[in-house]
Design a protein around this motif. Sequence first.
Motif, PDB file in Angstrom:
ATOM      1  N   ASN A  24       0.598  -1.203  -0.009  1.00  0.00           N
ATOM      2  CA  ASN A  24       0.064   0.168   0.103  1.00  0.00           C
ATOM      3  C   ASN A  24       0.892   1.345   0.074  1.00  0.00           C
ATOM      4  O   ASN A  24       2.255   1.178   0.028  1.00  0.00           O
ATOM      5  N   LYS A  25       0.201   2.534  -0.075  1.00  0.00           N
ATOM      6  CA  LYS A  25       0.958   3.809  -0.193  1.00  0.00           C
ATOM      7  C   LYS A  25       1.985   4.001   0.843  1.00  0.00           C
ATOM      8  O   LYS A  25       2.924   4.541   0.633  1.00  0.00           O
ATOM      9  N   PHE A  26       1.754   3.407   2.007  1.00  0.00           N
ATOM     10  CA  PHE A  26       2.794   3.730   3.299  1.00  0.00           C
ATOM     11  C   PHE A  26       4.023   2.801   3.102  1.00  0.00           C
ATOM     12  O   PHE A  26       5.005   3.527   3.092  1.00  0.00           O
ATOM     13  N   ASP A  27       3.855   1.645   2.956  1.00  0.00           N
ATOM     14  CA  ASP A  27       4.739   0.714   2.683  1.00  0.00           C
ATOM     15  C   ASP A  27       5.688   1.067   1.368  1.00  0.00           C
ATOM     16  O   ASP A  27       6.915   0.999   1.421  1.00  0.00           O
ATOM     17  N   ARG A  28       4.907   1.443   0.320  1.00  0.00           N
ATOM     18  CA  ARG A  28       5.623   1.807  -0.901  1.00  0.00           C
ATOM     19  C   ARG A  28       6.616   3.173  -0.812  1.00  0.00           C
ATOM     20  O   ARG A  28       7.665   3.343  -0.899  1.00  0.00           O
ATOM     21  N   ASN A  29       5.798   4.319  -0.098  1.00  0.00           N
ATOM     22  CA  ASN A  29       6.479   5.160   0.067  1.00  0.00           C
ATOM     23  C   ASN A  29       7.772   5.669   1.038  1.00  0.00           C
ATOM     24  O   ASN A  29       8.754   6.245   1.047  1.00  0.00           O
ATOM     25  N   ALA A  30       7.491   4.632   2.017  1.00  0.00           N
ATOM     26  CA  ALA A  30       8.495   4.719   2.974  1.00  0.00           C
ATOM     27  C   ALA A  30       9.861   4.042   2.505  1.00  0.00           C
ATOM     28  O   ALA A  30      11.012   4.714   2.490  1.00  0.00           O
ATOM     29  N   VAL A  31       9.660   3.228   1.696  1.00  0.00           N
ATOM     30  CA  VAL A  31      10.887   2.326   0.703  1.00  0.00           C
ATOM     31  C   VAL A  31      11.442   3.318  -0.289  1.00  0.00           C
ATOM     32  O   VAL A  31      12.699   3.835  -0.485  1.00  0.00           O
ATOM     33  N   LEU A  32      10.513   4.113  -1.044  1.00  0.00           N
ATOM     34  CA  LEU A  32      11.011   5.117  -1.880  1.00  0.00           C
ATOM     35  C   LEU A  32      11.591   6.463  -1.406  1.00  0.00           C
ATOM     36  O   LEU A  32      12.725   6.851  -1.967  1.00  0.00           O
ATOM     37  N   TYR A  33      11.222   6.865  -0.194  1.00  0.00           N
ATOM     38  CA  TYR A  33      12.097   7.770   0.496  1.00  0.00           C
ATOM     39  C   TYR A  33      13.375   7.434   0.771  1.00  0.00           C
ATOM     40  O   TYR A  33      14.154   8.214   0.701  1.00  0.00           O
ATOM     41  N   TYR A  34      13.621   6.412   1.562  1.00  0.00           N
ATOM     42  CA  TYR A  34      14.970   5.866   1.669  1.00  0.00           C
ATOM     43  C   TYR A  34      15.670   5.587   0.526  1.00  0.00           C
ATOM     44  O   TYR A  34      16.964   5.802   0.512  1.00  0.00           O
ATOM     45  N   PHE A  35      15.196   4.975  -0.556  1.00  0.00           N
ATOM     46  CA  PHE A  35      15.786   4.621  -1.802  1.00  0.00           C
ATOM     47  C   PHE A  35      16.506   6.148  -2.139  1.00  0.00           C
ATOM     48  O   PHE A  35      17.521   6.036  -2.860  1.00  0.00           O
ATOM     49  N   LEU A  36      15.417   7.268  -2.281  1.00  0.00           N
ATOM     50  CA  LEU A  36      15.993   8.418  -3.045  1.00  0.00           C
ATOM     51  C   LEU A  36      16.995   9.313  -1.877  1.00  0.00           C
ATOM     52  O   LEU A  36      17.625  10.306  -2.421  1.00  0.00           O
ATOM     53  N   ALA A  37      17.087   8.837  -0.760  1.00  0.00           N
ATOM     54  CA  ALA A  37      17.940   9.473   0.086  1.00  0.00           C
ATOM     55  C   ALA A  37      19.430   9.647  -0.441  1.00  0.00           C
ATOM     56  O   ALA A  37      20.165  10.632   0.097  1.00  0.00           O
ATOM     57  N   LYS A  38      19.906   8.950  -1.253  1.00  0.00           N
ATOM     58  CA  LYS A  38      21.270   9.095  -1.759  1.00  0.00           C
ATOM     59  C   LYS A  38      21.448  10.072  -2.672  1.00  0.00           C
ATOM     60  O   LYS A  38      22.512  10.269  -3.281  1.00  0.00           O
ATOM     61  N   SER A  39      20.270  10.421  -3.158  1.00  0.00           N
ATOM     62  CA  SER A  39      20.160  11.562  -4.276  1.00  0.00           C
ATOM     63  C   SER A  39      20.526  12.845  -3.677  1.00  0.00           C
ATOM     64  O   SER A  39      19.708  13.411  -2.886  1.00  0.00           O
ATOM     65  N   PRO A  40      21.491  13.502  -4.150  1.00  0.00           N
ATOM     66  CA  PRO A  40      21.747  15.038  -3.633  1.00  0.00           C
ATOM     67  C   PRO A  40      20.378  15.827  -4.393  1.00  0.00           C
ATOM     68  O   PRO A  40      20.205  17.013  -3.563  1.00  0.00           O
ATOM     69  N   ASP A  41      19.811  15.600  -5.315  1.00  0.00           N
ATOM     70  CA  ASP A  41      18.749  16.392  -5.779  1.00  0.00           C
ATOM     71  C   ASP A  41      17.631  16.206  -4.886  1.00  0.00           C
ATOM     72  O   ASP A  41      16.656  17.154  -4.560  1.00  0.00           O
ATOM     73  N   TRP A  42      17.436  14.975  -4.239  1.00  0.00           N
ATOM     74  CA  TRP A  42      16.428  14.579  -3.352  1.00  0.00           C
ATOM     75  C   TRP A  42      16.549  15.385  -2.108  1.00  0.00           C
ATOM     76  O   TRP A  42      15.694  16.040  -1.516  1.00  0.00           O
ATOM     77  N   LYS A  43      17.793  15.491  -1.739  1.00  0.00           N
ATOM     78  CA  LYS A  43      18.323  16.435  -0.395  1.00  0.00           C
ATOM     79  C   LYS A  43      18.010  17.876  -0.729  1.00  0.00           C
ATOM     80  O   LYS A  43      17.460  18.463   0.276  1.00  0.00           O
ATOM     81  N   ASN A  44      18.072  18.296  -1.864  1.00  0.00           N
ATOM     82  CA  ASN A  44      18.018  19.680  -2.045  1.00  0.00           C
ATOM     83  C   ASN A  44      16.616  20.068  -2.301  1.00  0.00           C
ATOM     84  O   ASN A  44      16.080  21.150  -1.854  1.00  0.00           O
ATOM     85  N   PHE A  45      15.695  19.202  -2.966  1.00  0.00           N
ATOM     86  CA  PHE A  45      14.494  19.312  -2.881  1.00  0.00           C
ATOM     87  C   PHE A  45      13.792  19.492  -1.646  1.00  0.00           C
ATOM     88  O   PHE A  45      12.781  20.140  -1.592  1.00  0.00           O
ATOM     89  N   ASN A  46      14.401  18.686  -0.669  1.00  0.00           N
ATOM     90  CA  ASN A  46      13.628  18.597   0.582  1.00  0.00           C
ATOM     91  C   ASN A  46      14.294  19.443   1.483  1.00  0.00           C
ATOM     92  O   ASN A  46      14.383  19.152   2.892  1.00  0.00           O
ATOM     93  N   ILE A  47      14.866  20.455   1.228  1.00  0.00           N
ATOM     94  CA  ILE A  47      15.785  21.431   2.044  1.00  0.00           C
ATOM     95  C   ILE A  47      14.839  21.844   3.236  1.00  0.00           C
ATOM     96  O   ILE A  47      13.757  22.114   3.092  1.00  0.00           O
ATOM     97  N   SER A  48      15.650  22.214   4.294  1.00  0.00           N
ATOM     98  CA  SER A  48      14.895  22.655   5.520  1.00  0.00           C
ATOM     99  C   SER A  48      14.392  24.241   5.396  1.00  0.00           C
ATOM    100  O   SER A  48      15.294  24.778   4.544  1.00  0.00           O
ATOM    101  N   ALA A  49      13.717  24.530   5.953  1.00  0.00           N
ATOM    102  CA  ALA A  49      13.373  26.004   5.994  1.00  0.00           C
ATOM    103  C   ALA A  49      14.532  26.926   6.611  1.00  0.00           C
ATOM    104  O   ALA A  49      14.774  28.066   6.258  1.00  0.00           O
TER     105      ALA A  49
END
Length: 455
Positions: free
Chosen positions: A341-366
């Motif tokens: 389901n969407k929770f299990d999918r998106n938990a995996v996708l979040y940590y999968f993308l965590a290696k990407s610098p573009d992912w970190k930039n998009f989720n920049i802190s305020a």
Amino acid sequence: MPISRLSTLPVTLIAGSLLAGCATTRQIAVDYPKTETVAIKPLRGHSAVGGDDYYVQLVSDFEFKGDSALKGGCNEMGGHYENGDLSAALVFSVHNETLKLKREVSGFLYQATTGKCNFKLETKKANLTPWLRLDTSKDTLIDYNFLTSNSHEANLSQLVEDVNAASGLFALTGVGAGMAVMGKLAGNWVETSPQVVAKTPAASGKYSSESHSLPASVVLAGDSGNFNQSRLAVYEVVEGGLKAWSSEAKLLGELRIYPEVATSLLLKTAGETTPDAHDLSLDELWRAPIQTANGEVSLLQLVNQVDPAAKPNLQMDWRNYEEVESQCRRLKLVMKDLGFNKFDRNAVLYYFLAKSPDWKNFNISAQKAMTDEIRPKLLEQYRTKDFSACLAAEDYAAMKSMRLPVNTGQDWDNLTSSRQKKEGVISPIQSRHANFCRLCKIRIRTKPPGNCIRC
């Protein structure tokens, strides 16, 4: 003494005849199902029900009415059960055409011989289905077959034994226990796994049978849905005894068929609570045990077993935004096909993308977005790489609800507005500073004032 023994013999014979003539038998009867409809509750903080929100498992359980309902009034000295002629069994037939799922599960087994105390009833809580996503579970249909027999030739005990063997194998192959994901890919595993088929007794007039269909347990319509919970009233029917011409029926209990739900972070969160995924890692998620037709494997092994044409590349150049976005979409589709389901999918996708610098930039802190090192133009560039070819707005919302630090569209609007307000304060100061420096450069032929050093 001899005379005394002779005088008691007729009395004994008469008593024995009376007992034989008053033999008591017990049988089981099942009433037609009664169904209760219960609205599916939206997740906390949500106003609508989504087919991707929950996992559902359909369960049957026997609920006795009273502490000793079955053996009430049973006081024959030395009574014991022996394999006899009277037997009854209820067997569920579960099928879901979408998943190629078809199985049988026993509800109960009853056996008895003549005599009020010579009987036994075997009941247990049983999982009728594996854990299924809500939108997939709605295609599950359940029938039940109630069998009764008064002959050894129709061995209902053997029938139930075969059904239980099939259910046990079903659990071992991973679609009945543990994190049993079921989707298009898992359905193929079910179809190719070994099958144990229970043999219904030959139609020889030695048994009777009646079959009925239960209402669909999961009904979805737009943004709402209902669960249908069914109850089968089971009665004990006592015949004979001192009133050989009469029979008495008493409610023994109810066989309940109902859903259990889980929102899951790999089935660790039950009920309506959103899973918490904020303190995990990709390695931990990859190691999560998953049951399959080939035994238990890790989530990573499960993903690697899919068709090579669909399998994502998990080792890529993480600085290549287009490649990372493409593989993210592949992983998302594979996990959806596997039934997550969407929770299990998106938990995996979040940590999968965590290696990407573009992912970190998009989720920049305020806080970081307000620093002088991050200029407005650079901030705009960060926002353009939003992984929209993989993730939709609802994916970011699901991640955020699991306490994962992501920026939704609203978060970015707030960041942009805050930055613009800050620039509105800083710009006039910067303009005055630039004019001051121009004056310094005009007088550069002579020794400039000391405060020009700031330029």
